[in-house]
Design an enzyme around this catalytic site. Structure first.
Site, short mmCIF file in Angstrom:
data_model
loop_
_atom_site.label_atom_id
_atom_site.label_comp_id
_atom_site.label_asym_id
_atom_site.label_seq_id
_atom_site.Cartn_x
_atom_site.Cartn_y
_atom_site.Cartn_z
N HIS A 1 -9.38 1.77 4.71
CA HIS A 1 -8.09 1.81 5.37
C HIS A 1 -8.38 2.69 6.78
O HIS A 1 -9.04 3.67 6.50
CB HIS A 1 -6.97 2.21 4.60
CG HIS A 1 -5.64 2.14 5.22
ND1 HIS A 1 -5.02 3.27 5.98
CD2 HIS A 1 -4.61 1.27 5.09
CE1 HIS A 1 -4.04 2.87 6.35
NE2 HIS A 1 -3.66 1.91 5.77
N GLU B 1 -6.82 5.16 7.70
CA GLU B 1 -6.42 6.50 7.23
C GLU B 1 -7.68 6.95 6.60
O GLU B 1 -7.91 8.29 6.80
CB GLU B 1 -5.20 6.55 6.41
CG GLU B 1 -3.93 6.49 7.07
CD GLU B 1 -2.59 5.75 6.46
OE1 GLU B 1 -2.78 5.97 5.25
OE2 GLU B 1 -1.85 5.28 7.10
N GLY C 1 2.62 2.39 10.76
CA GLY C 1 3.60 3.42 10.63
C GLY C 1 4.37 3.75 11.77
O GLY C 1 4.90 5.00 11.82
N SER D 1 3.35 -2.08 10.36
CA SER D 1 4.70 -2.11 10.59
C SER D 1 5.58 -3.44 10.09
O SER D 1 6.30 -3.84 10.97
CB SER D 1 5.31 -1.58 11.93
OG SER D 1 4.99 -0.30 12.14
N ASN E 1 0.79 -1.13 0.01
CA ASN E 1 0.03 0.07 0.14
C ASN E 1 0.91 1.30 -0.03
O ASN E 1 1.55 1.55 1.01
CB ASN E 1 -0.69 -0.12 1.17
CG ASN E 1 -1.82 1.29 1.57
OD1 ASN E 1 -1.87 2.01 0.56
ND2 ASN E 1 -2.13 1.54 2.60
N TRP E 2 0.97 2.02 -1.10
CA TRP E 2 2.06 3.07 -1.32
C TRP E 2 1.58 4.29 -0.64
O TRP E 2 2.36 5.35 -0.76
CB TRP E 2 2.32 2.92 -2.70
CG TRP E 2 3.07 1.91 -3.34
CD1 TRP E 2 3.60 1.14 -2.54
CD2 TRP E 2 3.77 1.97 -4.57
NE1 TRP E 2 4.40 0.07 -3.55
CE2 TRP E 2 4.51 0.84 -4.75
CE3 TRP E 2 3.65 2.51 -5.73
CZ2 TRP E 2 4.81 0.22 -5.61
CZ3 TRP E 2 4.27 2.23 -6.86
CH2 TRP E 2 4.91 1.27 -7.08
N LYS E 3 0.12 4.21 -0.57
CA LYS E 3 -0.18 5.55 -0.02
C LYS E 3 -0.13 6.74 -0.71
O LYS E 3 -0.06 6.42 -1.95
CB LYS E 3 0.12 5.73 1.64
CG LYS E 3 -0.30 4.47 2.32
CD LYS E 3 0.21 4.86 3.94
CE LYS E 3 0.09 3.35 4.43
NZ LYS E 3 -0.16 3.71 6.12
N GLY F 1 2.74 -0.94 4.23
CA GLY F 1 3.15 0.33 3.73
C GLY F 1 4.15 0.84 3.65
O GLY F 1 4.86 0.60 2.58
N GLY F 2 4.86 1.40 4.68
CA GLY F 2 6.38 1.87 4.58
C GLY F 2 7.30 0.97 3.75
O GLY F 2 8.07 1.33 2.84
N GLU G 1 -5.53 -4.49 10.63
CA GLU G 1 -4.25 -3.55 10.81
C GLU G 1 -4.65 -2.86 12.21
O GLU G 1 -5.58 -1.93 12.16
CB GLU G 1 -4.40 -2.56 9.73
CG GLU G 1 -4.16 -3.24 8.13
CD GLU G 1 -3.41 -2.36 7.31
OE1 GLU G 1 -2.36 -2.61 6.76
OE2 GLU G 1 -4.25 -1.22 7.26
P1 PGA Z 1 2.86 0.40 7.42
O1 PGA Z 1 1.50 0.64 6.91
O2 PGA Z 1 3.25 -0.87 7.11
O3 PGA Z 1 3.57 1.56 7.13
O4 PGA Z 1 2.40 0.21 8.98
C1 PGA Z 1 0.55 -0.21 6.79
C2 PGA Z 1 -0.90 0.08 6.12
O5 PGA Z 1 -1.27 1.24 6.38
O6 PGA Z 1 -1.31 -0.60 5.25
#
Ligand code: PGA
Length: 256
Positions: free
Chosen positions: A95, A97, A173, A213, A9-11, A234-235, A167
């Site tokens: 998600h 966010e 993050g 994470s 997930n590149w956001k 994500g990251g 999640e």
């Molecule tokens: P993260 O994000 O791996 O940076 O914690 C995961 C996500 O939000 O899908």
């Protein structure tokens, strides 16, 4: 058996040009991975060029959101038809966010899930508790409700391709990962909830991911858990070496 899914997930990261050069390398470096389904979810502007580069490879493409309508006067939104046309087979929905910064409710997530399934897009439905909810001991109540609400009115026959991602909000993050045991417990609980809604046979087949994470060095322990069928990353999915590290760790787990 469930084929694990590793989804990046590149956001709101990477221009189309950056996304294409990443995917050219990814495509070549994962050519030998045969037991893991790999997915990248770039921003809307990069979907089509990325899908073109990945066409014919094992890497699939997903979007990070969509609007629950075919077309119309919804300024700034993107429809399921547009995602299919851009080469997407998956879409991340709900998600944390989106819920936190853009006011998405369980009801909106449910609408999106139903519309995505109707179009043949595979939804990756995200659920997870906040730190406060975990500390209060309400994790399963919160997560159970999110899953039930997201799948309200969905029948097992319509839900092929559904993916759920657990999640925990406090792990996204932050560098704080749920322990493999805690993540396993919640994933197993989600499978029970899905069994109650859509039947045991469906629940036995549905992929339930963990996200928050995930990194190459914790992937193996997480992916070894019986109810963790992959990761939403994500990251660590923004860096080609760490994303491939997670994919290869998952493939290794399956071999052992
Ligand atoms: P993260 O994000 O791996 O940076 O914690 C995961 C996500 O939000 O899908």
């Amino acid at each position: 058996m469930r084929t694990p899914v590793i989804a990046g997930n590149w956001k709101m990261n990477k221009t189309a040009t950056e996304a294409v050069s990443f995917c050219l390398e990814l495509r070549d470096r994962v050519a030998d991975i045969d037991r893991v389904d790999i997915l990248v979810c770039p921003p809307f502007t990069a979907l089509k060029p990325v899908a073109d580069v990945l066409d014919g490879s094992r890497v699939m493409v997903g979007a990070q959101n969509m609007y629950a309508a075919d077309e119309g006067a919804y300024t700034g939104e993107v429809s399921p038809r547009m995602l299919l046309d851009a080469g997407c087979s998956f879409v991340i929905l709900g998600h944390s966010e989106r819920r936190q910064y853009f006011g998405e409710t369980d009801r909106m997530v449910n609408e999106k899930v139903r519309v995505a399934l109707r179009y043949g897009l595979k939804p990756i439905v995200c659920v997870g508790e906040s730190l406060e909810q975990r500390e209060k001991g309400t994790t399963t109540t919160v997560v159970g409700e999110q899953v039930r609400n997201a799948l309200s009115g969905v029948a097992a026959e319509e839900a092929a391709g559904l993916v759920i991602a657990y999640e925990p909000v406090w792990a996204i993050g932050t560098g704080r990962t749920a322990s493999p045991k805690d993540a396993q417990e919640v994933n197993a609980f989600i499978r029970e909830v899905v069994a109650g809604l859509l039947g045991a046979s469906f629940a036995g087949k549905v992929c339930i991911l963990y996200g928050g994470s995930v990194k190459p060095d914790n992937a193996r322990d997480l992916m070894s858990q019986p109810d963790i069928d992959g990761a939403l990353v994500g990251g660590a999915s923004l860096d080609i070496n760490s994303f491939i590290g997670i994919i290869t760790a998952t493939q290794e787990v399956l071999k052992t």
